[in-house]
Design an enzyme around this catalytic site. Structure first.
Site, short mmCIF file in Angstrom:
data_model
loop_
_atom_site.label_atom_id
_atom_site.label_comp_id
_atom_site.label_asym_id
_atom_site.label_seq_id
_atom_site.Cartn_x
_atom_site.Cartn_y
_atom_site.Cartn_z
N ALA A 241 0.82 -1.22 0.00
CA ALA A 241 0.00 0.00 0.00
C ALA A 241 0.86 1.27 0.00
CB ALA A 241 -0.94 -0.02 1.20
N HIS A 242 0.16 2.42 -0.05
CA HIS A 242 0.87 3.69 -0.18
C HIS A 242 1.74 4.01 1.04
CE1 HIS A 242 -3.05 5.79 1.43
NE2 HIS A 242 -2.54 4.95 2.29
N ASN A 243 2.90 4.61 0.72
CA ASN A 243 3.86 5.07 1.73
C ASN A 243 4.53 3.96 2.52
OD1 ASN A 243 1.47 7.46 1.85
ND2 ASN A 243 3.57 8.13 1.52
#
Length: 356
Positions: A241-243
């Site tokens: 997922a993001h980051n």
């Protein structure tokens, strides 16, 4: 395709091993001990495989010096410290390599893109504005590379891969079919019973020597970048997922999911089906066993597990009943009972010592 022929001596030199037997013997491939023929090389990865190797038809064996002493001196050998590593090295020698270079006529490439003359761009691939494709990189058919994406040297991008979000890909990276790098992260702000989309403004940074399997998603960051450091290997069907930040040389097996803004250290292993919640940190050298759920920070290296091991159905049902009963008992009550039992045990031990 014409078969590749190599002498035993040459193959021994490739793996920095010692050649025993006939150095001019010709070999055309690698094979398992069961399937090998006289033109094949097989490896023996431990004493438990010696009997199987003695029955094998392989023309040569990759073994350690200790194992070689268990075989007839009439055979051909490559002597190394680590037969499995030598086998891995030789797979590159016998690999069918993509030698074609240039750009297929059906590819669509924006005039501003910079494509190395030694790269290959397959049929129906689309490359956007200001993209960069490095030397000796192979991009197969039907790949989509959005604007501002940069791909390093000697990479392999398989068919139907999507690279977007201004992703930056290092050297010697392999990305397999139907994987999406840089897609929109799952970011929404809840308000008055509705989800309000958060535009993802970050990117994805992938280091050198990274391998990503098929049907994976590595989302771009919301503000900061999603990062896969050098040497990360990812199996099929994995969601990053993001980051998220994944440290160097970490391995993630199939069907794992890592939620947003989590940091995973270097040299970690996530076995199949592991789930990791968001906004936590995992230190270096951590192994998570299969189907585990990581819900808190891990601050010490080691092996961790969660979940229930496999039982027969009847045993599992009884275990669930006991767990429910246990959950209904207040923790303080259990603690008092355990303390009372401990006191009784200590009292009995003292009495027995006095009697002696």
């Amino acid at each position: 395709m014409k078969s590749q022929n190599f002498t035993l001596e040459h193959l021994a030199q490739v793996v920095q091993g010692q050649c025993l037997g006939r150095p001019d013997s010709i070999f055309t491939g690698l094979a398992s001990l069961e399937q090998a023929e006289s033109c094949d090389i097989a490896f023996v990865n431990g004493e438990k495989y010696v009997e199987q190797a003695l029955q094998s038809k392989a023309g040569a064996l990759i073994v350690t010096a200790e194992l070689q002493s268990l075989f007839s001196s009439q055979l051909n050998f490559i002597i190394v410290q680590n037969p499995y590593l030598a086998f891995a090295t030789l797979t590159h020698v016998f690999e069918k390599k993509h030698t074609q270079r240039g750009i297929e006529a059906t590819a669509q490439i924006h005039p501003s893109a910079i494509i190395s003359e030694s790269a290959y761009i397959g049929h129906y691939t689309v490359i956007g504005e200001n993209c960069v494709v490095g030397d000796h990189t192979i991009i197969k058919s039907h790949v989509t590379i959005d604007d501002q994406v940069e791909i390093g040297k000697s990479c392999f991008i398989d068919s139907h891969v999507m690279l977007t979000g201004e992703a930056k890909i290092g050297d010697r990276v392999r990305i397999h079919s139907n994987t999406v790098i840089g897609g929109e992260g799952f970011g929404f702000a809840p308000y008055q019973g509705k989800w309000h989309r958060i535009v993802q403004l970050g990117s994805v940074i992938i280091g050198n020597d990274v391998r990503i399997g098929s049907n994976c998603s590595v989302d771009r960051g919301a503000l900061d970048d999603t990062i896969l450091e050098n040497g990360v290997i990812i199996d099929n069907l994995v969601q990053i997922a993001h980051n998220v930040k994944v440290g160097a040389n970490t391995a993630i097996a199939a069907k794992c999911g890592v939620a947003g803004s989590t940091t995973i250290g270097k040299n970690c292993v996530l076995a199949g089906g592991v789930g990791v919640v968001g906004h936590i940190n995992i230190v270096d050298n951590v192994t998570i066993t299969g189907m585990s759920m990581v819900t808190n920070n891990i601050s010490e290296a080691g092996k961790y597990s969660s979940g229930t091991g496999l039982l027969t159905n009847s045993q599992w049902k009884r275990t669930v009943v006991r767990l429910r009963q246990l959950a209904d008992v207040p923790l303080t009550q259990l603690t008092k009972k355990i303390d009372h039992m401990q006191s009784q045990i200590e009292s009995l031990e003292s009495t027995l010592k006095l009697r002696k």
